[in-house]
Design a protein around this motif. Structure first.
Motif, PDB file in Angstrom:
ATOM      1  N   LYS A  25      36.092 -11.444  75.603  1.00 46.59           N
ATOM      2  CA  LYS A  25      35.585 -11.913  74.320  1.00 46.59           C
ATOM      3  C   LYS A  25      34.091 -12.157  74.390  1.00 46.59           C
ATOM      4  N   ARG A  28      28.525 -13.658  68.810  1.00 44.11           N
ATOM      5  CA  ARG A  28      27.170 -13.350  68.355  1.00 44.11           C
ATOM      6  C   ARG A  28      26.977 -13.871  66.933  1.00 44.11           C
ATOM      7  N   GLU A  41      30.392 -13.871  64.575  1.00 41.00           N
ATOM      8  CA  GLU A  41      31.270 -12.746  64.873  1.00 41.00           C
ATOM      9  C   GLU A  41      31.775 -12.831  66.305  1.00 41.00           C
ATOM     10  N   LEU A  43      33.906 -10.685  69.383  1.00 42.71           N
ATOM     11  CA  LEU A  43      34.462  -9.439  69.905  1.00 42.71           C
ATOM     12  C   LEU A  43      35.779  -9.767  70.612  1.00 42.71           C
ATOM     13  N   SER A  47      37.225  -5.137  69.166  1.00 42.18           N
ATOM     14  CA  SER A  47      36.699  -5.055  67.799  1.00 42.18           C
ATOM     15  C   SER A  47      35.931  -6.332  67.443  1.00 42.18           C
ATOM     16  N   TRP A  48      34.788  -6.150  66.753  1.00 44.93           N
ATOM     17  CA  TRP A  48      34.036  -7.292  66.243  1.00 44.93           C
ATOM     18  C   TRP A  48      34.654  -7.748  64.933  1.00 44.93           C
ATOM     19  N   THR A  50      35.254 -11.604  62.202  1.00 47.72           N
ATOM     20  CA  THR A  50      34.594 -12.801  61.691  1.00 47.72           C
ATOM     21  C   THR A  50      35.530 -14.014  61.747  1.00 47.72           C
TER      22      THR A  50
END
Length: 361
Positions: A25, A28, A41, A43, A47-48, A50
């Motif tokens: 994980k 950012r 956000e 990861l 996949s990124w 929210t």
């Protein structure tokens, strides 16, 4: 026999490594203008995604800011304040205490479970961990770090050039130009940060640098440390004639995204030569004094450059940012460059024309 048993074991081990790598994980902040503000956000599973703003508050934001090395949370934004994200909405209804080391360790509905869309993406505005204060602009000043609700100066006792480089890069101020020690503190409390930073120069921010507690909790120092970064890597010459030469006019520097006129006190011919060379405009022919401010400049930069004349850009010249007097809009630096082949010879300016070299004194 042993070989047939070994192959399934190796396949299982490789599969476990791949799953572990995919599940690593990251965190950012996006679209906030700098690394310590923006849409949150995560990861996860490659996949990124929210975080939904249901129950989103300062305690959640504090965890995000601390995890990123961005000081304290100033604001927990909601309703896609920094724009709508895309991809999965990974977390919803976070209930952090504010002490968690990672935001995904806070109680929530669980990974991928939510009751909202990207119009409710959560964001944060953090204080940042380091700043330059009391200088001629955001890219120069006393080095201060933020923790526990206030800003504290850093000791000049063991401050290194590698640490300076990390700070300038983190603040978006290019490279460190000069480090000044034994500078009087901006405030009289005399407190200094109780740790020594031991950056190697490649860290993404000061927070991530190795550090060591000072003996007895007090760092030895003669004063504060003042840092000047070479943010002024973009230079232009501006004149009133829209169709005029780009090789003459008022000297303007782009500092932290804004154009500033440069004070003419003092403004030397050596400085002017460097500007002309940086712009590919030959050599300096004249440095008009008292030029009024032109359009496009939002302020007057008072730092004083001390170029020898041989540097490739202003960012390579020594600069003094402390003690510079105030400068009005009517006292800005200008230069008229040759705009063609030219060079310096024995300290004199020469210009090519009609097959001959003409000397300017």
């Amino acid at each position: 026999m042993h070989g047939r048993c070994l192959l399934p074991a190796l396949a299982f081990l490789l599969s476990a490594v791949l799953v572990s790598a995919q599940d690593s994980k990251q965190l950012r902040l996006v679209d906030g203008g700098h690394r310590c503000a923006g849409r949150v956000e995560i990861l996860h599973q490659g996949s990124w995604g929210t975080i939904c703003d249901d129950l989103w508050d300062l305690r959640d934001a504090h965890v995000v800011c601390r995890q990123l090395g961005c000081g304290e949370a100033l604001n927990a934004t909601v309703a896609a304040h920094f724009g709508k994200g895309s991809g999965p909405i990974w977390l919803d209804e976070l209930q952090c205490t504010g002490k968690e080391s990672q935001v995904w360790k806070c109680p929530s509905l669980g990974w991928g479970k939510h009751y909202c869309g990207h119009t409710k993406d959560a964001g944060v505005i953090c204080s940042g961990f380091v700043r330059l204060a009391g200088g001629a602009g955001p890219c120069s000043g006393q080095v201060e770090v933020h923790s526990g609700g206030d800003w504290t100066p850093v000791s000049d006792g063991s401050f290194t050039s590698a640490t300076a480089q990390v700070i300038c890069a983190e603040l978006g101020c290019s490279k460190a130009l000069s480090v000044q020690r034994n500078v009087p503190f901006r405030e009289s409390s005399g407190r200094v940060w109780p740790e020594e930073f031991r950056c190697e120069g490649q860290e993404p921010g000061l927070w991530f640098c190795p550090r060591a507690p000072c003996p007895g909790g007090t760092c030895r120092h003669r004063g504060a440390v003042h840092l000047v970064c070479s943010a002024y890597t973009e230079v232009r010459l501006l004149n009133d004639d829209a169709g005029g030469s780009q090789c003459e006019g008022q000297v303007q520097l782009k500092i932290s995204g804004h154009w500033s006129a440069l004070c003419a006190s003092p403004w030397s011919v050596a400085n002017a030569h460097v500007v002309c060379r940086q712009l590919g405009c030959g050599v300096a022919l004249a440095t008009p004094e008292g030029a009024p401010s032109r359009g496009g400049a939002e302020q007057v930069w008072t730092a004083r450059f001390h170029c020898s004349g041989a540097e490739s850009s202003l960012g390579s010249c020594p600069v003094t940012a402390l003690g510079a007097p105030a400068c009005g809009l009517g006292d800005t630096a200008s230069v008229s460059c040759s705009g063609e082949r030219g060079h310096l010879q024995q300290g004199r300016v020469l210009r090519a024309g009609a097959g001959n070299w003409f000397r300017f004194t």
